[in-house]
Design a protein around this motif. Sequence first.
Motif, PDB file in Angstrom:
ATOM      1  N   ARG A 126       2.862   3.817  13.768  1.00 50.07           N
ATOM      2  CA  ARG A 126       3.776   4.601  12.945  1.00 50.07           C
ATOM      3  C   ARG A 126       2.968   5.645  12.191  1.00 50.07           C
ATOM      4  NH1 ARG A 126       7.247   0.480   9.489  1.00 50.07           N
ATOM      5  NH2 ARG A 126       6.280   1.836   8.001  1.00 50.07           N
ATOM      6  N   ASP A 127       3.629   6.728  11.832  1.00 44.98           N
ATOM      7  CA  ASP A 127       3.003   7.795  11.053  1.00 44.98           C
ATOM      8  C   ASP A 127       1.711   8.258  11.718  1.00 44.98           C
ATOM      9  OD1 ASP A 127       5.012   7.542   9.113  1.00 44.98           O
ATOM     10  OD2 ASP A 127       3.890   5.967   8.096  1.00 44.98           O
TER      11      ASP A 127
ATOM     12  N   ARG B 293      -1.481   5.763  10.435  1.00 44.79           N
ATOM     13  CA  ARG B 293      -1.548   5.088   9.139  1.00 44.79           C
ATOM     14  C   ARG B 293      -1.102   3.646   9.240  1.00 44.79           C
ATOM     15  NH1 ARG B 293       1.093   8.324   4.466  1.00 44.79           N
ATOM     16  NH2 ARG B 293      -0.008   6.699   3.362  1.00 44.79           N
ATOM     17  N   SER B 294      -0.341   3.320  10.282  1.00 39.10           N
ATOM     18  CA  SER B 294       0.157   1.951  10.425  1.00 39.10           C
ATOM     19  C   SER B 294       0.176   1.576  11.904  1.00 39.10           C
ATOM     20  CB  SER B 294       1.578   1.859   9.848  1.00 39.10           C
ATOM     21  OG  SER B 294       2.093   0.576  10.027  1.00 39.10           O
TER      22      SER B 294
END
Length: 54
Positions: free
Chosen positions: A21-22, A51-52
């Motif tokens: 994600r991101d 970031r995730s």
Amino acid sequence: MYQILAMATAAFPRRRFCIMRDLMPIDVMLSEAEIDLLSDSGAQPTILYARSIV
């Protein structure tokens, strides 16, 4: 989240994967010779920053 895992498992049944994600793709600047080496192996000069990671 479970739908994403099911879709990835169905699309790539015998391959490892991760859910990110991101994320931000970062192009890497290489010389022509380095690009040729990567292309021969089927890779591309790109970094994925996430970031995730699930």
